[in-house]
Design a protein around this motif. Structure first.
Motif, short mmCIF file in Angstrom:
data_model
loop_
_atom_site.label_atom_id
_atom_site.label_comp_id
_atom_site.label_asym_id
_atom_site.label_seq_id
_atom_site.Cartn_x
_atom_site.Cartn_y
_atom_site.Cartn_z
N THR A 154 34.59 8.38 47.65
CA THR A 154 34.82 9.57 47.14
C THR A 154 34.09 9.57 45.75
O THR A 154 33.40 10.59 45.47
CB THR A 154 36.45 9.80 46.83
N ARG A 155 34.24 8.53 45.01
CA ARG A 155 33.74 8.30 43.60
C ARG A 155 31.92 8.36 43.89
O ARG A 155 31.18 8.93 43.26
CB ARG A 155 34.06 7.17 42.94
N ASP A 158 30.97 11.85 44.64
CA ASP A 158 30.79 12.58 43.65
C ASP A 158 29.66 12.42 42.60
O ASP A 158 28.71 13.20 42.33
CB ASP A 158 31.98 12.34 42.53
N GLU A 159 29.10 10.95 42.43
CA GLU A 159 27.97 10.68 41.85
C GLU A 159 26.80 11.06 42.53
O GLU A 159 25.77 11.66 41.84
CB GLU A 159 27.94 9.10 41.58
N MET A 162 26.28 14.98 41.88
CA MET A 162 25.86 15.11 40.63
C MET A 162 24.51 14.77 40.58
O MET A 162 23.56 15.79 39.83
CB MET A 162 26.69 14.42 39.60
N TRP A 319 34.93 5.60 35.88
CA TRP A 319 35.30 6.85 36.59
C TRP A 319 35.07 8.09 35.62
O TRP A 319 35.76 8.95 36.10
CB TRP A 319 36.70 6.66 36.77
N LYS A 321 32.51 10.02 35.67
CA LYS A 321 31.88 10.87 36.91
C LYS A 321 32.84 11.02 37.94
O LYS A 321 32.21 11.98 38.84
CB LYS A 321 30.43 10.41 36.90
N ALA A 322 33.70 10.53 38.22
CA ALA A 322 34.59 10.79 39.54
C ALA A 322 35.31 11.80 39.27
O ALA A 322 35.75 12.36 38.30
CB ALA A 322 35.19 9.43 39.65
N SER A 323 35.61 12.53 40.63
CA SER A 323 36.28 13.92 40.41
C SER A 323 37.76 13.58 40.42
O SER A 323 38.24 12.21 40.65
CB SER A 323 36.33 14.46 41.92
N ALA A 326 39.11 11.55 43.53
CA ALA A 326 38.78 10.18 43.61
C ALA A 326 39.84 9.27 42.71
O ALA A 326 40.15 8.43 43.01
CB ALA A 326 37.24 9.88 43.17
#
Length: 371
Positions: A154-155, A158-159, A162, A319, A321-323, A326
């Motif tokens: 998930t992370r 997310d990255e 972005m 973390w 930048k993680a949602s 995540a």
């Protein structure tokens, strides 16, 4: 009891933090950092510690049987590869995921292995309550490992999203990062599987070496040091050849000639000291807590290690930048693994062996294989 619990907390903290100083080295490639680390932690620190603290080193090792020594060496080779992969996984996916996936895999395999050995030898399994608790703990830890894998993916997404919003060139970087995350997760899990070679080496060597250690006037907990020396030296040989190849292939030898070498050396020496000392401190803590010591220390050590590693990764910005989704997966995985470790430790207490037998058996079975 206070000294034993404090030692277990210190041991777990040291292992959880051991890789953190490596984030602050400069002008070093991955190969430079980890090759220097493994030289220090596999050769320098164990040799200095063993010959400084252990009495009668020559007598202790002269009496060990050849077949036991060979089994320890082969198992240690596998462990060495596993620990090497652990370091690479941390570089790929960070402290939080690198630790939780690796340690989680070690706990899973280390808990299942004794049951498989008992079945293969026709030995009796634990009582029904103990078996239910152990299997429940394994299932909870497995959920934690899967949850952490989901957190990483998930992370990663997310990255990548972005980067995609930032333009085409960033999208290409995101694609490369995606491959790195997937590879890092795989490396962590496979490394955890191979690292259980430590348990095998410890199981075969702890008995004869333990007798020799005490016969030479050393406290029983120093058996861990006696076992670790051949394990670390054997595992270090694998890493030496690997990093000689890597440094040459990537032409990274010149990176050692940097004005930052002194600072880097200090940081990496701290890594090596923490990595080695965590095992010795673990054994000391188990010895101080008596018959139930290994079970109690197992729970405290692994819980502390996981929590410290995950928190240090979060605090150092892994973390950011993680949602929220995540991070929820990460926290869920951590809670599951901590709960699973506690349930496993409880299950082990239900069929507690007599004091002397319990310490010998549980230290070899529950010893964290990654350290």
């Amino acid at each position: 009891m206070f000294i034993g619990i404090a030692a277990a907390l210190v041991a777990g903290t040291m292992l959880g933090l051991y890789a953190l100083p490596g984030k602050y080295t400069s002008d070093f490639e991955e190969e430079n950092k980890w090759s220097l680390f493994f030289v220090l932690t596999m050769f320098v620190v164990p040799l200095v510690a063993t010959f400084s603290l252990l009495k009668g080193v020559g007598s202790i090792y002269s009496g060990i049987e050849t077949n036991i020594l060979l089994t320890m060496i082969i198992s240690s080779f596998l462990w060495g590869v596993g620990v090497m992969m652990w370091g690479k996984a941390i570089d790929h996916i960070g402290l939080s995921l690198g630790f939780s996936l690796f340690i989680g895999t070690v706990i899973l395999v280390g808990s299942i292995l004794p049951l498989g050995i008992a079945i293969s030898k026709g030995q009796s399994l634990p009582s029904t309550p103990a078996l239910v608790a152990i299997l429940s703990g394994i299932a909870i830890v497995l959920l934690g490992v899967l949850s952490n894998g989901k957190a990483g993916l998930t992370r990663e997404a997310d990255e990548a999203a972005m980067k995609s919003d930032e333009g085409p060139e960033s999208s290409l970087d995101a694609s490369a990062k995606t491959k790195s995350y997937a590879l890092g997760i795989t490396i962590a899990v496979v490394g955890g599987l191979l690292a259980t070679g430590f348990n095998v080496a410890f199981t075969y060597g702890a008995g004869p070496l333990g007798d020799a250690v005490t016969a030479n006037g050393n406290p029983g907990w120093m058996t861990a040091m006696a076992v670790m020396l051949p394990v670390f030296l054997s595992g270090g040989v694998v890493m030496t050849f690997y990093f000689l190849y890597q440094l040459s292939q990537k032409k990274s030898w010149g990176k050692f000639k940097t004005p930052a070498f002194g600072k880097n050396f200090v940081l990496i020496f701290i890594m090596a000291f923490f990595h080695y000392a965590a095992s010795a401190m673990y054994a000391f803590a188990a010895d101080k807590l008596g018959a139930n010591g290994p079970v109690v220390v197992y729970a405290i050590f692994n819980t502390t290690c996981l929590v410290v590693a995950v928190l240090s990764g979060i605090l150092t910005g892994e973390w950011t930048k993680a949602s929220p989704g995540a991070r929820r997966w990460l926290y869920t995985g951590l809670v599951c693994m901590v709960a699973g470790v506690l349930v496993l430790a409880f299950g082990q207490t239900l069929d507690q062996a007599p004091p002397t037998e319990a310490v010998a058996d549980l230290v070899s079975v529950l010893k964290p294989a990654g350290v």
